[in-house]
Scaffold this active site. Structure first.
Site, PDB file in Angstrom:
ATOM      1  N   GLY A  26       0.828  -1.200   0.000  1.00 35.39           N
ATOM      2  CA  GLY A  26       0.000   0.000   0.000  1.00 35.39           C
ATOM      3  C   GLY A  26       0.860   1.246   0.000  1.00 35.39           C
ATOM      4  N   GLY A  28       0.743   5.462   1.051  1.00 37.54           N
ATOM      5  CA  GLY A  28       0.047   6.526   1.762  1.00 37.54           C
ATOM      6  C   GLY A  28       0.706   7.859   1.501  1.00 37.54           C
ATOM      7  N   GLY A  29       0.242   8.871   2.219  1.00 35.34           N
ATOM      8  CA  GLY A  29       0.772  10.214   2.023  1.00 35.34           C
ATOM      9  C   GLY A  29       2.236  10.329   2.400  1.00 35.34           C
ATOM     10  N   GLY A  31       4.511   7.498   2.716  1.00 35.67           N
ATOM     11  CA  GLY A  31       5.445   6.473   2.294  1.00 35.67           C
ATOM     12  C   GLY A  31       4.756   5.242   1.759  1.00 35.67           C
ATOM     13  N   THR A  32       5.529   4.159   1.660  1.00 40.15           N
ATOM     14  CA  THR A  32       5.069   2.921   1.045  1.00 40.15           C
ATOM     15  C   THR A  32       5.288   1.769   2.020  1.00 40.15           C
ATOM     16  OG1 THR A  32       5.708   3.796  -1.117  1.00 40.15           O
ATOM     17  CG2 THR A  32       5.327   1.430  -0.972  1.00 40.15           C
ATOM     18  N   VAL A  33       4.357   0.817   2.011  1.00 44.84           N
ATOM     19  CA  VAL A  33       4.484  -0.382   2.837  1.00 44.84           C
ATOM     20  C   VAL A  33       4.752  -1.563   1.907  1.00 44.84           C
ATOM     21  CG1 VAL A  33       3.383  -1.908   4.513  1.00 44.84           C
ATOM     22  CG2 VAL A  33       2.930   0.562   4.581  1.00 44.84           C
ATOM     23  N   LYS A  47       7.581  -0.540   6.477  1.00 47.70           N
ATOM     24  CA  LYS A  47       7.110   0.808   6.158  1.00 47.70           C
ATOM     25  C   LYS A  47       8.307   1.703   5.863  1.00 47.70           C
ATOM     26  CE  LYS A  47       4.164   4.352   8.316  1.00 47.70           C
ATOM     27  NZ  LYS A  47       3.375   4.608   9.538  1.00 47.70           N
ATOM     28  N   ASP A 144      -5.647   9.272  14.502  1.00 52.89           N
ATOM     29  CA  ASP A 144      -5.911   9.110  13.066  1.00 52.89           C
ATOM     30  C   ASP A 144      -6.641   7.795  12.797  1.00 52.89           C
ATOM     31  OD1 ASP A 144      -5.962   9.972  10.448  1.00 52.89           O
ATOM     32  OD2 ASP A 144      -3.943   9.281   9.976  1.00 52.89           O
TER      33      ASP A 144
END
Length: 342
Positions: A26, A28-29, A31-33, A47, A144
């Site tokens: 996935g 996100g704003g 970084g990347t997992v 992550k 969050d």
């Protein structure tokens, strides 16, 4: 920190085939997992931040501090980190079945979650948040909560993730001032207005997730009429007008007992109260959902009021664990847009 392993950069490069695109779980704003496979064949999630700046380092440190102090089956486990690389790297347990957002909203998965699973997921997330607010010492505010930060395993057990924005609460305070951070659509309006962060901000966000589970709708959509764009506000309006059935997902309507459905919608409405003092505590929410879940699995207990009271009085797996330290990291003024990454 004793259980947190320090990985080398070489170990994590090998585990991810040099961060091959096929290993991306996935984006996100921040970084990347990636999926990684360790030498013992254990799968992990790694992550990796996109950019290097002070806020990224602070979020990295913040997440390590907080997750190393948490022991709850519905919170994703931090296995370790890498301190060699310029870009912060965190290593988590691998959760096999994607995000709750994926199961509610992605094409091909809509209406795939039975009501029993939805109620169980809600109860598990509430249990994790009640643990953070009430059993952790000092208490932790996630800050969050959203469906992209709730991971599911193959048995649909929920795991709360992404603690980069979380805060440890000073033991002598119930609220404190902080620059606003969160995701639009889930963000507590009172926190947005006053910058006063309390555990009740998590409760509002949880209420939005509960409405997602009930309706199958995204929390913000500019494709809908103006009065329906914000899901939480539209839900509360329909509750006041006694028309909430209009937006409940068909599968929820067909599988959920009417009395139980009424209880869950009322609970969601209470979580979404604009005045935070009118919202229930997360412990109350967890107890109520767990009671409803057990009654759902064993309908016969509804015939025995003493049994119902006993079930509602139980709490889920709140394993208390002593924690130390206080978060002195500077808050960043970030209001993240709604996305499906993590």
């Amino acid at each position: 920190m004793e259980s947190t392993k320090i990985f080398t950069a070489e170990e994590l490069e090998k585990a991810t085939d040099n961060y091959d695109v096929s290993r991306v779980l996935g984006r996100g704003g921040y970084g990347t997992v990636y999926k990684g496979i360790l030498p013992d064949n254990r799968s992990v999630a790694i992550k990796k931040s996109k950019i290097v700046d002070e806020s990224q380092i602070e979020q990295f440190v913040n997440e390590v501090i907080i997750l190393s102090q948490i022991n709850h089956r519905n919170v994703v486990k931090l296995l370790g980190c890498c301190l060699e690389t310029e870009v912060p790297l965190l290593v988590y347990e691998f959760v096999t079945n994607g995000t709750l957002f994926h199961h509610i909203h992605d094409e091909g998965n809509k209406s795939s979650l039975p009501w029993e699973n939805r109620l169980s997921i809600a109860a598990q997330v509430a249990s994790a948040l009640a643990y953070l607010h009430s059993a952790a010492s000092p208490p932790i505010i996630h800050r969050d909560i959203k469906s992209t930060n709730i991971l599911l395993d193959d048995n649909y057990m929920a795991k709360v993730s992404d603690f980069g924005a979380s805060r440890l609460v000073p033991l002598d305070q119930t609220q404190f001032t902080t620059l606003v951070q969160g995701t639009m659509g889930y963000l507590d309006p009172e926190y947005l207005h006053t910058s006063q962060l309390t555990e009740k901000s998590d409760i509002y966000s949880f209420g939005v997730v509960l409405v997602e589970l009930l309706t199958g709708r995204q929390v913000l959509s500019f494709d809908r009429p103006e009065q329906e764009r914000n899901l939480a506000m539209h839900f509360v309006t329909l509750m006041k007008e006694d028309k909430v059935d209009e937006i409940l997902e068909d599968r929820v309507m067909s599988e959920c007992d009417r009395d139980q459905l009424k209880e869950v919608t009322i609970l969601a409405k209470r979580c979404l109260k604009l005045n935070e003092e009118e919202r229930p505590s997360m412990m109350e929410v967890a107890m109520e959902l767990e009671g409803l879940r057990k009654i759902d699995k064993h309908p016969w207990v509804g015939q025995n009021s003493e049994e119902v009271e006993h079930l509602l009085g139980e709490t889920s797996d709140f394993h208390s664990r002593n924690t130390n330290g206080f978060d002195s990291l500077r808050d960043q003024h970030v209001v993240k847009p709604l996305d499906s990454g993590r």
